[in-house]
Design a protein around this motif. Sequence first.
Motif, PDB file in Angstrom:
ATOM      1  N   GLU A 147       0.841  -1.196   0.000  1.00 22.06           N
ATOM      2  CA  GLU A 147       0.000   0.000   0.000  1.00 22.06           C
ATOM      3  C   GLU A 147       0.875   1.243   0.000  1.00 22.06           C
ATOM      4  O   GLU A 147       1.621   1.478   0.954  1.00 22.06           O
ATOM      5  CB  GLU A 147      -0.913   0.013   1.218  1.00 22.06           C
ATOM      6  CG  GLU A 147      -1.867  -1.170   1.299  1.00 22.06           C
ATOM      7  CD  GLU A 147      -2.612  -1.204   2.621  1.00 22.06           C
ATOM      8  OE1 GLU A 147      -3.752  -0.709   2.663  1.00 22.06           O
ATOM      9  OE2 GLU A 147      -2.037  -1.714   3.603  1.00 22.06           O
ATOM     10  N   VAL A 148       0.775   2.013  -1.064  1.00 23.64           N
ATOM     11  CA  VAL A 148       1.487   3.284  -1.171  1.00 23.64           C
ATOM     12  C   VAL A 148       0.453   4.390  -1.018  1.00 23.64           C
ATOM     13  O   VAL A 148      -0.493   4.478  -1.813  1.00 23.64           O
ATOM     14  CB  VAL A 148       2.210   3.380  -2.532  1.00 23.64           C
ATOM     15  CG1 VAL A 148       2.785   4.772  -2.745  1.00 23.64           C
ATOM     16  CG2 VAL A 148       3.309   2.327  -2.615  1.00 23.64           C
ATOM     17  N   ASN A 149       0.616   5.219   0.008  1.00 23.40           N
ATOM     18  CA  ASN A 149      -0.394   6.221   0.342  1.00 23.40           C
ATOM     19  C   ASN A 149       0.201   7.621   0.355  1.00 23.40           C
ATOM     20  O   ASN A 149       1.016   7.945   1.240  1.00 23.40           O
ATOM     21  CB  ASN A 149      -1.004   5.918   1.717  1.00 23.40           C
ATOM     22  CG  ASN A 149      -1.708   4.579   1.763  1.00 23.40           C
ATOM     23  OD1 ASN A 149      -2.657   4.354   1.014  1.00 23.40           O
ATOM     24  ND2 ASN A 149      -1.238   3.687   2.609  1.00 23.40           N
ATOM     25  N   HIS A 150      -0.180   8.429  -0.634  1.00 26.55           N
ATOM     26  CA  HIS A 150       0.249   9.832  -0.718  1.00 26.55           C
ATOM     27  C   HIS A 150       1.764   9.962  -0.537  1.00 26.55           C
ATOM     28  O   HIS A 150       2.247  10.894   0.118  1.00 26.55           O
ATOM     29  CB  HIS A 150      -0.492  10.676   0.320  1.00 26.55           C
ATOM     30  CG  HIS A 150      -1.987  10.652   0.148  1.00 26.55           C
ATOM     31  ND1 HIS A 150      -2.638  11.275  -0.903  1.00 26.55           N
ATOM     32  CD2 HIS A 150      -2.958  10.034   0.891  1.00 26.55           C
ATOM     33  CE1 HIS A 150      -3.943  11.068  -0.795  1.00 26.55           C
ATOM     34  NE2 HIS A 150      -4.158  10.311   0.268  1.00 26.55           N
ATOM     35  N   LEU A 151       2.492   9.046  -1.130  1.00 21.01           N
ATOM     36  CA  LEU A 151       3.942   9.006  -0.965  1.00 21.01           C
ATOM     37  C   LEU A 151       4.599  10.157  -1.735  1.00 21.01           C
ATOM     38  O   LEU A 151       4.324  10.373  -2.915  1.00 21.01           O
ATOM     39  CB  LEU A 151       4.472   7.667  -1.469  1.00 21.01           C
ATOM     40  CG  LEU A 151       5.862   7.237  -1.019  1.00 21.01           C
ATOM     41  CD1 LEU A 151       5.913   7.068   0.492  1.00 21.01           C
ATOM     42  CD2 LEU A 151       6.253   5.930  -1.704  1.00 21.01           C
ATOM     43  N   THR A 152       5.488  10.852  -1.045  1.00 22.20           N
ATOM     44  CA  THR A 152       6.177  11.998  -1.632  1.00 22.20           C
ATOM     45  C   THR A 152       7.646  11.977  -1.227  1.00 22.20           C
ATOM     46  O   THR A 152       7.974  11.673  -0.082  1.00 22.20           O
ATOM     47  CB  THR A 152       5.535  13.325  -1.162  1.00 22.20           C
ATOM     48  OG1 THR A 152       4.163  13.359  -1.568  1.00 22.20           O
ATOM     49  CG2 THR A 152       6.259  14.525  -1.744  1.00 22.20           C
ATOM     50  N   LYS A 153       8.501  12.278  -2.180  1.00 15.53           N
ATOM     51  CA  LYS A 153       9.927  12.406  -1.895  1.00 15.53           C
ATOM     52  C   LYS A 153      10.461  13.634  -2.617  1.00 15.53           C
ATOM     53  O   LYS A 153      10.461  13.704  -3.849  1.00 15.53           O
ATOM     54  CB  LYS A 153      10.690  11.160  -2.360  1.00 15.53           C
ATOM     55  CG  LYS A 153      12.191  11.226  -2.063  1.00 15.53           C
ATOM     56  CD  LYS A 153      12.480  11.266  -0.576  1.00 15.53           C
ATOM     57  CE  LYS A 153      13.972  11.225  -0.294  1.00 15.53           C
ATOM     58  NZ  LYS A 153      14.258  11.262   1.162  1.00 15.53           N
ATOM     59  N   ARG A 154      10.916  14.603  -1.806  1.00 14.96           N
ATOM     60  CA  ARG A 154      11.483  15.823  -2.360  1.00 14.96           C
ATOM     61  C   ARG A 154      12.983  15.868  -2.086  1.00 14.96           C
ATOM     62  O   ARG A 154      13.439  15.477  -1.019  1.00 14.96           O
ATOM     63  CB  ARG A 154      10.822  17.058  -1.746  1.00 14.96           C
ATOM     64  CG  ARG A 154       9.326  17.158  -1.996  1.00 14.96           C
ATOM     65  CD  ARG A 154       8.773  18.505  -1.546  1.00 14.96           C
ATOM     66  NE  ARG A 154       7.325  18.566  -1.700  1.00 14.96           N
ATOM     67  CZ  ARG A 154       6.462  18.273  -0.731  1.00 14.96           C
ATOM     68  NH1 ARG A 154       6.908  17.918   0.464  1.00 14.96           N
ATOM     69  NH2 ARG A 154       5.164  18.339  -0.952  1.00 14.96           N
ATOM     70  N   TYR A 155      13.702  16.315  -3.077  1.00 11.31           N
ATOM     71  CA  TYR A 155      15.122  16.587  -2.942  1.00 11.31           C
ATOM     72  C   TYR A 155      15.340  18.077  -3.124  1.00 11.31           C
ATOM     73  O   TYR A 155      14.457  18.796  -3.584  1.00 11.31           O
ATOM     74  CB  TYR A 155      15.925  15.815  -3.994  1.00 11.31           C
ATOM     75  CG  TYR A 155      15.872  14.320  -3.862  1.00 11.31           C
ATOM     76  CD1 TYR A 155      16.689  13.653  -2.950  1.00 11.31           C
ATOM     77  CD2 TYR A 155      14.999  13.568  -4.648  1.00 11.31           C
ATOM     78  CE1 TYR A 155      16.648  12.271  -2.836  1.00 11.31           C
ATOM     79  CE2 TYR A 155      14.951  12.180  -4.544  1.00 11.31           C
ATOM     80  CZ  TYR A 155      15.780  11.547  -3.632  1.00 11.31           C
ATOM     81  OH  TYR A 155      15.740  10.188  -3.515  1.00 11.31           O
ATOM     82  N   ARG A 156      16.527  18.547  -2.783  1.00  6.59           N
ATOM     83  CA  ARG A 156      16.845  19.936  -3.034  1.00  6.59           C
ATOM     84  C   ARG A 156      16.798  20.193  -4.535  1.00  6.59           C
ATOM     85  O   ARG A 156      17.543  19.616  -5.299  1.00  6.59           O
ATOM     86  CB  ARG A 156      18.243  20.244  -2.497  1.00  6.59           C
ATOM     87  CG  ARG A 156      18.647  21.728  -2.623  1.00  6.59           C
ATOM     88  CD  ARG A 156      20.056  21.932  -2.114  1.00  6.59           C
ATOM     89  NE  ARG A 156      20.192  21.519  -0.724  1.00  6.59           N
ATOM     90  CZ  ARG A 156      21.346  21.473  -0.065  1.00  6.59           C
ATOM     91  NH1 ARG A 156      22.472  21.780  -0.699  1.00  6.59           N
ATOM     92  NH2 ARG A 156      21.383  21.085   1.205  1.00  6.59           N
ATOM     93  N   GLY A 157      15.887  21.015  -4.950  1.00 11.60           N
ATOM     94  CA  GLY A 157      15.794  21.338  -6.363  1.00 11.60           C
ATOM     95  C   GLY A 157      14.725  20.582  -7.122  1.00 11.60           C
ATOM     96  O   GLY A 157      14.540  20.818  -8.316  1.00 11.60           O
ATOM     97  N   GLY A 158      14.012  19.670  -6.486  1.00 10.85           N
ATOM     98  CA  GLY A 158      12.981  18.963  -7.243  1.00 10.85           C
ATOM     99  C   GLY A 158      12.257  17.910  -6.429  1.00 10.85           C
ATOM    100  O   GLY A 158      12.619  17.597  -5.304  1.00 10.85           O
ATOM    101  N   THR A 159      11.218  17.350  -7.022  1.00 14.66           N
ATOM    102  CA  THR A 159      10.393  16.317  -6.407  1.00 14.66           C
ATOM    103  C   THR A 159      10.480  15.059  -7.244  1.00 14.66           C
ATOM    104  O   THR A 159      10.154  15.073  -8.432  1.00 14.66           O
ATOM    105  CB  THR A 159       8.920  16.771  -6.305  1.00 14.66           C
ATOM    106  OG1 THR A 159       8.861  17.971  -5.527  1.00 14.66           O
ATOM    107  CG2 THR A 159       8.072  15.694  -5.651  1.00 14.66           C
ATOM    108  N   ALA A 160      10.918  13.967  -6.622  1.00 10.26           N
ATOM    109  CA  ALA A 160      11.066  12.702  -7.342  1.00 10.26           C
ATOM    110  C   ALA A 160       9.768  11.917  -7.373  1.00 10.26           C
ATOM    111  O   ALA A 160       9.438  11.285  -8.372  1.00 10.26           O
ATOM    112  CB  ALA A 160      12.168  11.863  -6.699  1.00 10.26           C
TER     113      ALA A 160
END
Length: 243
Positions: free
Chosen positions: A3-16
């Motif tokens: 189950e992947v729920n509203h998964l977010t990963k941000r790096y400096r300079g962008g969102t993966a």
Amino acid sequence: MIEVNHLTKRYRGGTAVDDLTFTVEPGRVTGFLGPNGAGKSTTIRMVLGLDRPTAGSALIGGRQYAEFKRPLTAVGALLEASDLHPGRSARDHLLWLAASNGLGRKRVQEVLEETGLSEAAGKRVRAFSLGMRQRLGIAAALLGDPGVLILDEPVNGLDPEGVIWVRNLAKRLAGEGRTVLVSSHLMAEMALTASHLVVIGRGRLLADLPTEEFVSAHSGANLEEAFMRLTSESVQYRAGGAR
């Protein structure tokens, strides 16, 4: 279930990965597709606890990967096949993994036979071809007889016989009621392997539906054409670390 729920990963300079939500259900092979830089590998790493999400969650059977005391018995994963100790033999590599999860030597021999590595078990990994490394990575994923399998580009470097073997293996495992997620950029192979697709682009969910419905919905004569039509419409992604 994954189950992947509203998964977010941000790096400096962008969102993966950007507010991604989907489930991977047992009993079927789910293909995880997306163009280069879509965020597939980052998503898988978060599911496996290797990267920490900026927001959201990734659960396996309702638990985070880090909560499993013997993770190989719950989740088997193939990531980078080159990420192996070059000085160890195939057998020693698996024995080390087995010992870390309370598994016996018998199981090591079983997965060596299942992956066609019995004769090469005593050879050091540095002498392995990419295809043999892939087989060893799959052997490690199968070691704990897990209910969940996550395979990232599993046919990379394999010959045609090996590709068919992986395809049949994934289908057999799903047929046994296991949860099988396969990430790949080979559309023709996914068309033959996956009965359900999760497609992402620029870190966002683009599609989550059965393979046949996906092709029909995008007026594609085949999966590759349907995939290209969908992903070509994605907005150019910001610079940043998506994988």
